[in-house]
Design a protein around this motif. Structure first.
Motif, PDB file in Angstrom:
ATOM      1  N   PHE A 127      -3.852  -4.471  10.464  1.00  0.00           N
ATOM      2  CA  PHE A 127      -2.891  -3.678  11.220  1.00  0.00           C
ATOM      3  C   PHE A 127      -2.174  -2.735  10.266  1.00  0.00           C
ATOM      4  CE2 PHE A 127      -3.501  -7.526  13.585  1.00  0.00           C
ATOM      5  CZ  PHE A 127      -3.462  -7.145  14.913  1.00  0.00           C
ATOM      6  N   ALA A 128      -1.982  -1.502  10.696  1.00  0.00           N
ATOM      7  CA  ALA A 128      -1.191  -0.524   9.934  1.00  0.00           C
ATOM      8  C   ALA A 128      -0.268   0.164  10.922  1.00  0.00           C
ATOM      9  CB  ALA A 128      -2.092   0.488   9.233  1.00  0.00           C
ATOM     10  N   GLY A 129       1.002   0.179  10.597  1.00  0.00           N
ATOM     11  CA  GLY A 129       1.973   0.779  11.505  1.00  0.00           C
ATOM     12  C   GLY A 129       1.979   0.116  12.871  1.00  0.00           C
ATOM     13  N   GLY A 130       1.643  -1.180  12.924  1.00  0.00           N
ATOM     14  CA  GLY A 130       1.639  -1.922  14.174  1.00  0.00           C
ATOM     15  C   GLY A 130       0.397  -1.736  15.027  1.00  0.00           C
ATOM     16  N   LEU A 131      -0.546  -0.905  14.579  1.00  0.00           N
ATOM     17  CA  LEU A 131      -1.759  -0.628  15.353  1.00  0.00           C
ATOM     18  C   LEU A 131      -2.959  -1.250  14.650  1.00  0.00           C
ATOM     19  CD1 LEU A 131      -2.625   1.059  17.887  1.00  0.00           C
ATOM     20  CD2 LEU A 131      -3.182   2.882  16.299  1.00  0.00           C
ATOM     21  N   ILE A 132      -3.814  -1.912  15.399  1.00  0.00           N
ATOM     22  CA  ILE A 132      -4.990  -2.533  14.799  1.00  0.00           C
ATOM     23  C   ILE A 132      -5.929  -1.455  14.254  1.00  0.00           C
ATOM     24  CG2 ILE A 132      -6.261  -2.707  16.971  1.00  0.00           C
ATOM     25  CD1 ILE A 132      -7.258  -5.493  15.875  1.00  0.00           C
ATOM     26  N   GLN A 133      -6.440  -1.677  13.044  1.00  0.00           N
ATOM     27  CA  GLN A 133      -7.312  -0.720  12.374  1.00  0.00           C
ATOM     28  C   GLN A 133      -8.740  -1.235  12.211  1.00  0.00           C
ATOM     29  OE1 GLN A 133      -5.845   2.414  11.164  1.00  0.00           O
ATOM     30  NE2 GLN A 133      -4.292   1.602  12.515  1.00  0.00           N
ATOM     31  N   SER A 134      -8.887  -2.539  12.039  1.00  0.00           N
ATOM     32  CA  SER A 134     -10.206  -3.144  11.814  1.00  0.00           C
ATOM     33  C   SER A 134     -10.222  -4.542  12.389  1.00  0.00           C
ATOM     34  CB  SER A 134     -10.520  -3.225  10.313  1.00  0.00           C
ATOM     35  OG  SER A 134     -10.632  -1.955   9.746  1.00  0.00           O
ATOM     36  N   GLY A 135     -11.427  -4.967  12.818  1.00  0.00           N
ATOM     37  CA  GLY A 135     -11.579  -6.287  13.402  1.00  0.00           C
ATOM     38  C   GLY A 135     -11.115  -6.288  14.850  1.00  0.00           C
ATOM     39  N   GLY A 136     -11.241  -7.428  15.497  1.00  0.00           N
ATOM     40  CA  GLY A 136     -10.754  -7.589  16.865  1.00  0.00           C
ATOM     41  C   GLY A 136     -11.288  -6.560  17.834  1.00  0.00           C
ATOM     42  N   ILE A 137     -10.387  -5.901  18.526  1.00  0.00           N
ATOM     43  CA  ILE A 137     -10.736  -4.947  19.580  1.00  0.00           C
ATOM     44  C   ILE A 137     -11.495  -3.725  19.050  1.00  0.00           C
ATOM     45  CG2 ILE A 137      -8.585  -3.646  19.501  1.00  0.00           C
ATOM     46  CD1 ILE A 137      -8.713  -3.558  22.587  1.00  0.00           C
ATOM     47  N   ILE A 138     -11.401  -3.451  17.771  1.00  0.00           N
ATOM     48  CA  ILE A 138     -12.099  -2.298  17.196  1.00  0.00           C
ATOM     49  C   ILE A 138     -13.614  -2.431  17.409  1.00  0.00           C
ATOM     50  CG2 ILE A 138     -12.522  -0.965  15.081  1.00  0.00           C
ATOM     51  CD1 ILE A 138      -9.633  -0.770  16.310  1.00  0.00           C
ATOM     52  N   LYS A 139     -14.128  -3.659  17.334  1.00  0.00           N
ATOM     53  CA  LYS A 139     -15.554  -3.887  17.630  1.00  0.00           C
ATOM     54  C   LYS A 139     -15.864  -3.480  19.072  1.00  0.00           C
ATOM     55  CE  LYS A 139     -15.545  -8.176  15.956  1.00  0.00           C
ATOM     56  NZ  LYS A 139     -15.984  -9.542  15.724  1.00  0.00           N
ATOM     57  N   ASP A 140     -14.952  -3.773  19.979  1.00  0.00           N
ATOM     58  CA  ASP A 140     -15.158  -3.444  21.388  1.00  0.00           C
ATOM     59  C   ASP A 140     -15.088  -1.938  21.632  1.00  0.00           C
ATOM     60  OD1 ASP A 140     -15.301  -6.172  21.876  1.00  0.00           O
ATOM     61  OD2 ASP A 140     -13.172  -6.326  22.359  1.00  0.00           O
ATOM     62  N   ILE A 141     -14.323  -1.234  20.828  1.00  0.00           N
ATOM     63  CA  ILE A 141     -14.214   0.219  20.968  1.00  0.00           C
ATOM     64  C   ILE A 141     -15.469   0.901  20.425  1.00  0.00           C
ATOM     65  CG2 ILE A 141     -12.968   2.262  20.128  1.00  0.00           C
ATOM     66  CD1 ILE A 141     -10.405   0.453  20.218  1.00  0.00           C
ATOM     67  N   TRP A 142     -15.893   0.527  19.217  1.00  0.00           N
ATOM     68  CA  TRP A 142     -17.042   1.170  18.589  1.00  0.00           C
ATOM     69  C   TRP A 142     -18.381   0.668  19.134  1.00  0.00           C
ATOM     70  CZ3 TRP A 142     -16.932   5.629  16.497  1.00  0.00           C
ATOM     71  CH2 TRP A 142     -15.852   6.062  15.726  1.00  0.00           C
ATOM     72  N   GLY A 143     -18.433  -0.576  19.615  1.00  0.00           N
ATOM     73  CA  GLY A 143     -19.695  -1.163  20.078  1.00  0.00           C
ATOM     74  C   GLY A 143     -20.455  -0.316  21.086  1.00  0.00           C
ATOM     75  N   PRO A 144     -19.825   0.108  22.192  1.00  0.00           N
ATOM     76  CA  PRO A 144     -20.533   0.932  23.178  1.00  0.00           C
ATOM     77  C   PRO A 144     -20.982   2.286  22.610  1.00  0.00           C
ATOM     78  CG  PRO A 144     -18.527   0.016  24.124  1.00  0.00           C
ATOM     79  CD  PRO A 144     -18.494  -0.289  22.663  1.00  0.00           C
ATOM     80  N   VAL A 145     -20.221   2.836  21.688  1.00  0.00           N
ATOM     81  CA  VAL A 145     -20.603   4.105  21.060  1.00  0.00           C
ATOM     82  C   VAL A 145     -21.892   3.912  20.251  1.00  0.00           C
ATOM     83  CG1 VAL A 145     -19.907   5.858  19.363  1.00  0.00           C
ATOM     84  CG2 VAL A 145     -18.213   4.904  20.949  1.00  0.00           C
ATOM     85  N   SER A 195       0.844  -1.189   0.000  1.00  0.00           N
ATOM     86  CA  SER A 195       0.000   0.000   0.000  1.00  0.00           C
ATOM     87  C   SER A 195       0.877   1.235   0.000  1.00  0.00           C
ATOM     88  CB  SER A 195      -0.881   0.012   1.255  1.00  0.00           C
ATOM     89  OG  SER A 195      -1.427   1.288   1.453  1.00  0.00           O
ATOM     90  N   LYS A 196       0.564   2.189  -0.857  1.00  0.00           N
ATOM     91  CA  LYS A 196       1.354   3.423  -0.863  1.00  0.00           C
ATOM     92  C   LYS A 196       0.988   4.334   0.315  1.00  0.00           C
ATOM     93  CE  LYS A 196      -1.194   6.635  -3.811  1.00  0.00           C
ATOM     94  NZ  LYS A 196      -1.169   7.436  -4.998  1.00  0.00           N
ATOM     95  N   PHE A 197      -0.176   4.116   0.919  1.00  0.00           N
ATOM     96  CA  PHE A 197      -0.610   4.946   2.040  1.00  0.00           C
ATOM     97  C   PHE A 197      -0.206   4.360   3.388  1.00  0.00           C
ATOM     98  CE2 PHE A 197      -3.502   6.023  -1.390  1.00  0.00           C
ATOM     99  CZ  PHE A 197      -3.418   7.404  -1.370  1.00  0.00           C
ATOM    100  N   ASN A 198      -0.133   3.050   3.467  1.00  0.00           N
ATOM    101  CA  ASN A 198       0.193   2.354   4.700  1.00  0.00           C
ATOM    102  C   ASN A 198       1.350   1.401   4.440  1.00  0.00           C
ATOM    103  OD1 ASN A 198      -2.032   3.126   6.651  1.00  0.00           O
ATOM    104  ND2 ASN A 198      -3.256   2.415   4.922  1.00  0.00           N
ATOM    105  N   PRO A 199       2.595   1.857   4.598  1.00  0.00           N
ATOM    106  CA  PRO A 199       3.739   1.019   4.241  1.00  0.00           C
ATOM    107  C   PRO A 199       3.869  -0.253   5.083  1.00  0.00           C
ATOM    108  CG  PRO A 199       4.470   3.054   5.276  1.00  0.00           C
ATOM    109  CD  PRO A 199       2.998   3.175   5.093  1.00  0.00           C
ATOM    110  N   HIS A 200       3.301  -0.274   6.265  1.00  0.00           N
ATOM    111  CA  HIS A 200       3.391  -1.448   7.135  1.00  0.00           C
ATOM    112  C   HIS A 200       2.003  -2.031   7.357  1.00  0.00           C
ATOM    113  CE1 HIS A 200       7.547  -0.415   7.813  1.00  0.00           C
ATOM    114  NE2 HIS A 200       7.164   0.812   8.092  1.00  0.00           N
ATOM    115  N   LEU A 201       1.358  -2.417   6.261  1.00  0.00           N
ATOM    116  CA  LEU A 201      -0.005  -2.928   6.300  1.00  0.00           C
ATOM    117  C   LEU A 201       0.017  -4.450   6.273  1.00  0.00           C
ATOM    118  CD1 LEU A 201      -3.031  -2.108   6.125  1.00  0.00           C
ATOM    119  CD2 LEU A 201      -2.788  -2.190   3.648  1.00  0.00           C
TER     120      LEU A 201
END
Length: 188
Positions: free
Chosen positions: A30-48, A12-18
């Motif tokens: 994962f992008a740049g070592g940080l999760i972007q989608s799936g996994g814990i992201i559901k737990d973050i957005w779910g309560p919102v 990816s030209k936008f995310n070199p570590h994808l």
């Protein structure tokens, strides 16, 4: 059936570590070592998502779609939502369609720079979700007066904008400063 966990690096030209991880459960991006989608992201957005009123047909804009975790959560709460999801990275769009099966959730996917998109649209939305991380970095424009004014113009009178901002370690001060900036643009 048991599936082995695999990790795939994606160009990816936008995310070199994808990379994407697949296995027994939902895929994770994962992008740049940080999760972007799936996994814990559901737990973050779910309560919102649980806290906001999505009854009726609502117009939703997502800036920074990622793999589409937010699209799925919103559509599961209200399948009648009209969602426009903007994602700059074509590799991420491919991942969302191939691994996250986002085409099953009838969202309009726009492969474009979110800042350009928001500056030219005339539509009004009930909800705007802003999640513009590239790895653990936010584009500098995401704090700009022009971007915040463009966001405000895209919102219906009683609409709501929800920002995803990291709030730990070195990111905490920046998030607090951003909250103060928002008060100059939005009444509540």
């Amino acid at each position: 059936m048991f599936r082995l966990r695999r990790s795939l690096k994606i160009h990816s030209k936008f995310n070199p570590h994808l990379r994407i991880e697949t296995g027994m459960f939902d895929p994770k991006v994962f992008a740049g070592g940080l999760i972007q989608s799936g996994g814990i992201i559901k737990d973050i957005w779910g309560p919102v998502i649980k806290e906001i009123d999505l009854k009726g047909r609502k117009e939703v804009l997502i800036l920074g779609m990622g793999g589409g975790t937010l699209v799925k959560l919103l559509k599961r709460k209200n399948p009648r939502l009209k969602i426009t999801a903007v994602e700059i990275d074509p590799a991420i769009v491919d991942i969302a369609l191939s691994y996250f099966k986002l085409d099953r959730f009838s969202a309009e996917i726009v492969n474009e720079d979110a800042f350009k998109y928001i500056s030219r649209i005339k539509d009004k939305f009930d909800f705007v979700f802003v999640d513009l991380y590239l790895g653990n970095k936010l584009p500098k424009k995401s704090d700009s007066k022009k971007f915040l004014l463009d966001l405000k113009k895209s919102l219906r009178l009683e609409g709501l904008i929800i920002f995803n901002r990291l709030y730990w370690g070195r990111h905490k001060r920046s998030a607090e400063d951003f909250t103060k900036v928002l008060s100059a643009f939005f009444a509540r």
